[in-house]
Design an enzyme around this catalytic site. Structure first.
Site, PDB file in Angstrom:
ATOM      1  N   ASP A 161       0.940  -1.392  -0.077  1.00 34.99           N
ATOM      2  CA  ASP A 161      -0.243  -0.131   0.312  1.00 34.99           C
ATOM      3  C   ASP A 161       0.310   1.161   0.047  1.00 34.99           C
ATOM      4  OD1 ASP A 161      -2.694   1.761  -0.551  1.00 34.99           O
ATOM      5  OD2 ASP A 161      -3.226   0.229   1.203  1.00 34.99           O
ATOM      6  N   TRP A 201      -2.627   3.168  -5.505  1.00 36.95           N
ATOM      7  CA  TRP A 201      -3.960   4.439  -5.741  1.00 36.95           C
ATOM      8  C   TRP A 201      -4.376   5.364  -7.198  1.00 36.95           C
ATOM      9  CZ3 TRP A 201      -2.551   7.146  -0.954  1.00 36.95           C
ATOM     10  CH2 TRP A 201      -2.194   5.859   0.019  1.00 36.95           C
ATOM     11  N   ASP A 226     -10.073   3.056  -2.356  1.00 39.79           N
ATOM     12  CA  ASP A 226     -11.344   2.720  -2.907  1.00 39.79           C
ATOM     13  C   ASP A 226     -11.933   2.865  -2.817  1.00 39.79           C
ATOM     14  OD1 ASP A 226      -8.746   1.998  -1.214  1.00 39.79           O
ATOM     15  OD2 ASP A 226      -9.321   1.736   0.920  1.00 39.79           O
TER      16      ASP A 226
END
Ligand code: GLA
Length: 511
Positions: A161, A201, A226
């Site tokens: 992440d 992302w 998300d």
């Protein structure tokens, strides 16, 4: 089942002479439904459900433990320390607090195990879910140590992440290259493979640098934030109680993830974990979700509680014809070929069988639509003789070219016709300049050799300014590799970095 077996057999047969194509990963991830309450018991139940409900046979194989599995504690040697109550022994002879227990359990079901960390010092920690905020849950400063540990525990997959990386204002390309190289060293040290899932992302356009980052295999990269904040059914606090998934959540993730020029055989834009059947999802929304993720050949990591799936949701997840579209050896994203009225869209993608297309007719509007398809816009000659409705697995009358689509729904078709004649570029070269992609969607199939022994990153420069890179795994002996890719609009030049990479054949299809 037959399809999955055939793909595997094809790969095995091909392995001696050509590079084996790998479809985007499929499996389960703990975050969307369990967030930071994840523990051994939950993971065991989910893995058992996946192994028993037909998903394993359909090809879902990874069980990934996301954030919340540790709280940032290390021993004096820098090794990760986990809570023994959260990760107790499962079998006699095991020790409490050893992540090898859960990895072994997952393996005992014939599945693969995944884990999670952050490229920065801190992870995303507990926010926005209940509980305190914890620091130091990332791997920065410990990359190789942590990846060796994950491999020794038995994990096969790591999601990395970006919360810490973003907080420290790092460059994603630089940081993930270090991550990728550390994984390579950890693999060399342990003799085991660790699949890398990049979760940045889309904040620094990973579709330009993620394929083959660090010169090693890195094959999936998240393209957006998300899809939803987690919906943990067992948490009855007001924050969780009000979370309901909307169609917009699903469509926004799809829209953010459309970078068709970056995706090519074996390298995938990641549209985020799936929320099939979760709170707020209807059967029609599930069809849209499954249809778009299959069309995009996106990773299919299902974030739902697998013990609570309805038969309808399960049968969509396990629909073999949809999964065949997902697992197609070209692995491409679809192209929007027309939009007769705003919100009614026809998406199509080339499949590896000559003349075959997958077609999704997506109705985002709240009124039913009747959609007439112009087959010429899909690069086909005449009316295709064979049409299939993927959801119900039935042939549609061949003369059909007008299709009803209910409001907020998606029809998924597989079409067999005749390709318009492609253009072939000369073989045996390391650079091909002036590929014309000006008229409309342009799809290329490259057969290549790469005898460098490592992933070669090839650049596709385009006059449109939208340049991209293709990662080409090494080939063995006199064997060839194959990559399908969609060209950016404009005039494109393909240039290979090293002398050990050459084109055997380049075929360009104009739609
Ligand atoms: C980020 C990621 C999610 C999930 C959470 C965990 O938000 O994008 O997929 O991993 O972190 O905190």
């Amino acid at each position: 089942m037959i399809y999955v077996v055939l793909v595997r057999v094809a790969c095995l047969l091909a392995a001696s002479t050509t590079v084996c194509f790998c479809a985007a990963p499929m499996g389960w991830n703990s975050w969307n439904s369990f967030a930071n309450i994840v523990n051994s018991q939950i993971v065991q139940q989910q893995a058992q459900a996946l192994a028993a409900n037909g998903m394993k046979e359909a090809g879902y194989q990874y069980v990934v433990i996301d954030e919340g599995w540790w709280l940032g504690e290390r021993d004096t040697a820098g090794n990760i320390v986990v809570n023994p109550k959260q990760w107790p022994a499962i079998e006699p002879g095991q020790k409490d607090g050893d992540m090898a227990n859960i990895a072994a359990f997952i393996h005992s079901l014939g599945l693969k195990a995944g884990i999670y960390t952050d490229a920065g010092r801190d992870g995303c920690s507990m926010y926005p879910d209940s509980g305190a905020k914890y620091s130091n849950t990332g791997s920065e400063g410990h990359y190789e140590q942590d990846f060796v540990q994950f491999l020794k525990w038995g994990f096969d997959y790591v999601k990395v992440d970006w919360c810490g990386g973003a907080k420290e204002k790092r460059s994603g390309a630089v940081q993930y290259a270090q991550v990728a190289r550390a994984i390579k060293h950890a693999e060399e040290a342990t003799g085991r493979r660790l699949f890398l899932s990049i979760c940045e992302w889309g904040s620094q356009n990973p579709w330009f640098w993620a394929p083959g980052v660090g010169g090693v295999e890195s094959t999936i990269w998240r393209t957006g934030g998300d899809i939803i904040p987690p919906v943990v059914e067992s948490l009855h606090d007001p924050e969780h109680a009000k979370r309901v998934i909307t169609l917009k959540n699903v469509l926004d993730s799809f829209d953010a993830g459309i970078h068709p020029e970056a995706q090519h055989t074996g390298y995938y834009n990641d549209l985020d974990m799936m929320v099939m059947g979760m709170r707020g999802m209807t059967d029609a929304m599930d069809r849209i979700h499954m249809g778009l993720w299959a069309m995009a050949s996106a990773p299919m990591m299902v974030g739902s509680d697998l013990t609570r799936l309805s038969p309808e949701t399960l049968s969509l997840l396990n629909n073999r014809e949809a999964l065949a579209i997902h697992n197609d050896p070209y692995g491409l994203q679809p192209i929007k070929v027309f939009e007769p009225i705003p919100g009614v869209q026809v998406w199509a993608k080339p499949l590896a069988v000559a003349g075959r297309r997958a077609v999704a007719i997506l109705n985002r509007t709240d009124i039913p639509a009747q959609v007439q398809i112009d087959w010429g816009k899909l690069g086909l000659v005449g009316t295709p003789p064979r049409l299939r409705d993927v959801w119900n697995g039935r042939d549609i009358a061949a003369a059909e070219s007008s299709f009803p689509v209910p409001a907020h729904d998606l029809r998924l078709l597989s079409v067999d016709g005749e390709d318009r004649k492609p253009v072939e570029y000369p073989a045996g070269r390391s650079n091909i300049v002036g590929i014309q992609a000006t008229g409309g969607p342009t799809f290329a199939r490259l057969e290549y050799t790469n005898t460098s022994g490592q992933v070669a990153v090839v650049s596709v420069k385009s006059t449109s300014g939208l340049s991209t890179s293709l990662a080409l795994p090494p080939t063995a002996g006199s064997g060839t590799g194959m990559a399908g890719f969609i060209l950016p609009r404009g005039t494109a030049d393909l240039s290979f970095e090293g002398p050990k990479v050459a084109v055997r054949k380049l075929t360009v299809h104009y739609w």
